[in-house]
Design a protein around this motif. Structure first.
Motif, PDB file in Angstrom:
ATOM      1  N   UNK A 241     -47.599 -11.285  29.006  1.00  0.00           N
ATOM      2  CA  UNK A 241     -46.335 -11.287  28.271  1.00  0.00           C
ATOM      3  C   UNK A 241     -45.826  -9.863  28.104  1.00  0.00           C
ATOM      4  N   UNK A 242     -46.757  -8.927  27.886  1.00  0.00           N
ATOM      5  CA  UNK A 242     -46.410  -7.518  27.727  1.00  0.00           C
ATOM      6  C   UNK A 242     -47.163  -6.701  28.769  1.00  0.00           C
ATOM      7  N   UNK A 243     -46.546  -5.694  29.355  1.00  0.00           N
ATOM      8  CA  UNK A 243     -47.251  -4.852  30.324  1.00  0.00           C
ATOM      9  C   UNK A 243     -48.301  -3.995  29.626  1.00  0.00           C
TER      10      UNK A 243
ATOM     11  N   UNK B 104     -54.575  -4.987  35.951  1.00  0.00           N
ATOM     12  CA  UNK B 104     -53.696  -4.956  34.778  1.00  0.00           C
ATOM     13  C   UNK B 104     -52.570  -3.932  34.925  1.00  0.00           C
ATOM     14  N   UNK B 105     -52.569  -3.199  36.019  1.00  0.00           N
ATOM     15  CA  UNK B 105     -51.596  -2.122  36.207  1.00  0.00           C
ATOM     16  C   UNK B 105     -50.181  -2.688  36.310  1.00  0.00           C
ATOM     17  N   UNK B 106     -49.233  -2.183  35.523  1.00  0.00           N
ATOM     18  CA  UNK B 106     -47.885  -2.754  35.528  1.00  0.00           C
ATOM     19  C   UNK B 106     -47.124  -2.414  36.802  1.00  0.00           C
ATOM     20  N   UNK B 107     -46.156  -3.237  37.128  1.00  0.00           N
ATOM     21  CA  UNK B 107     -45.214  -2.939  38.209  1.00  0.00           C
ATOM     22  C   UNK B 107     -44.289  -1.836  37.715  1.00  0.00           C
ATOM     23  N   UNK B 108     -44.145  -0.769  38.483  1.00  0.00           N
ATOM     24  CA  UNK B 108     -43.401   0.405  38.027  1.00  0.00           C
ATOM     25  C   UNK B 108     -42.193   0.655  38.917  1.00  0.00           C
ATOM     26  N   UNK B 109     -41.053   0.846  38.302  1.00  0.00           N
ATOM     27  CA  UNK B 109     -39.829   1.153  39.015  1.00  0.00           C
ATOM     28  C   UNK B 109     -39.078   2.271  38.286  1.00  0.00           C
TER      29      UNK B 109
ATOM     30  N   UNK C  69     -34.127 -12.416  24.865  1.00  0.00           N
ATOM     31  CA  UNK C  69     -34.502 -11.685  23.651  1.00  0.00           C
ATOM     32  C   UNK C  69     -35.951 -11.950  23.263  1.00  0.00           C
ATOM     33  N   UNK C  70     -36.651 -10.874  22.945  1.00  0.00           N
ATOM     34  CA  UNK C  70     -38.057 -10.985  22.586  1.00  0.00           C
ATOM     35  C   UNK C  70     -38.999 -10.616  23.704  1.00  0.00           C
ATOM     36  N   UNK C  71     -38.524 -10.618  24.955  1.00  0.00           N
ATOM     37  CA  UNK C  71     -39.369 -10.197  26.065  1.00  0.00           C
ATOM     38  C   UNK C  71     -39.724  -8.719  25.912  1.00  0.00           C
ATOM     39  N   UNK C  72     -40.861  -8.328  26.468  1.00  0.00           N
ATOM     40  CA  UNK C  72     -41.364  -6.971  26.303  1.00  0.00           C
ATOM     41  C   UNK C  72     -41.410  -6.234  27.633  1.00  0.00           C
ATOM     42  N   UNK C  73     -41.115  -4.941  27.572  1.00  0.00           N
ATOM     43  CA  UNK C  73     -41.084  -4.106  28.761  1.00  0.00           C
ATOM     44  C   UNK C  73     -41.477  -2.686  28.353  1.00  0.00           C
TER      45      UNK C  73
END
Length: 288
Positions: free
Chosen positions: A71-73, A90-95, A131-135
């Motif tokens: 749900x959260x990176x 667990x490494x997040x996708x990075x842009x 709304x509520x999503x995490x980044x």
């Protein structure tokens, strides 16, 4: 630790000391706005934005996207020894994106995403964001100011550069003079941009021509007259081939020096972010 606890813990971190890098921040989606058919604005909020610089519109930021099972990176950590990344699984996708706007009073950060369906993870995330999503976000980076001060300025870029261009125009003083070329696929991607009266904004429509084969921007710059007196600066951004053509012309033909030009290739046709990362840094180092 729950996602809510994790968010609170990261948000509670104090802003970095002056001159120190800001650690990556976990932010929450406040709202999603459709700007045009292929441009989505995500407005982010969170206590971690306390102290975020107010006048860095167009500055580079890193966006950390959650993986499908998250749900959260899981954000990288900024330590005395450097950046420590989570394990590969667990490494997040990075842009890399740009600051479109930061509202200091509301503590809201706006980031514009080019929406091209499910072809890329960032587009896919932005299209589904609620709304509520995490980044995660880190930055901003890049020179300050992004556009070197001058009596007259040239700005050119494609749709990926449009968020930065919009921010640069809004930051200009009312006395500013210059010309802007913005290349998009069709008139449906045209946006209302606020800019000084002395700055001309021209939209270039590429149609079905692939970005890497389009010469609209360089043709427009070659055909125009530059001012005969006064100082000149330029900012260009977008697809690799267009940026390199513009940089070569501005320095080799128009005589601009490195201090007068900031050229940033955001992407390269048929290359993803991971593959293009090192190439972009090589190109940017040539201008230092």
């Amino acid at each position: 630790m729950s996602v809510a606890d994790m968010t609170a813990a990261q948000a509670a971190k104090a802003p970095p000391a002056r001159g120190k890098k800001r650690p990556p921040m976990l932010l929450e989606v406040i709202r999603r706005e459709v700007i045009t058919e292929h441009m989505i604005r995500i407005v982010l909020g969170g206590e971690a934005l306390e102290g975020f610089p107010a006048h860095r519109g167009g500055g580079h930021i890193k966006v950390f996207l959650p993986l499908e099972h998250q749900r959260a990176p899981v954000l990288p950590q900024l330590t005395e020894a450097g950046v420590v990344w989570p394990a590969a699984e667990e490494k997040p996708i990075t842009r890399t994106y740009s600051v479109r706007h930061f509202d200091v009073e509301r503590r809201e950060l706006s980031v514009d995403f080019v929406a091209h369906g499910d072809e890329g993870p960032a587009s896919r995330w932005a299209l589904a964001a609620r709304p509520g999503d995490l980044i995660g976000i880190s930055g901003p980076g890049g020179p300050d100011p992004l556009l070197p001060p001058a009596d007259w300025s040239l700005i050119a870029g494609d749709m990926t550069a449009l968020p930065a261009i919009g921010a640069l125009l809004e930051a200009m003083g009312e006395e500013a003079r210059g010309v802007v070329f913005i290349e998009v696929e069709s008139p449906t991607e045209r946006q209302t941009l606020h800019h000084p009266q002395g700055v001309e904004v021209h939209w270039l429509y590429r149609g079905d021509i692939p970005s890497c084969l389009s010469t609209l921007q360089i043709d427009a710059v070659r055909a125009m007259d530059f001012p005969e007196s006064g100082s000149v600066s330029a900012w260009v951004g977008g697809e690799n081939s267009a940026v390199l053509s513009l940089r070569e012309h501005l320095m080799g033909v128009r005589g601009l020096k490195k201090s007068q030009l900031y050229a940033v290739p955001y992407w390269r046709h048929c290359w993803n972010e991971e593959r293009y990362h090192q190439e972009r840094h090589r190109i940017m180092d040539e201008l230092k």
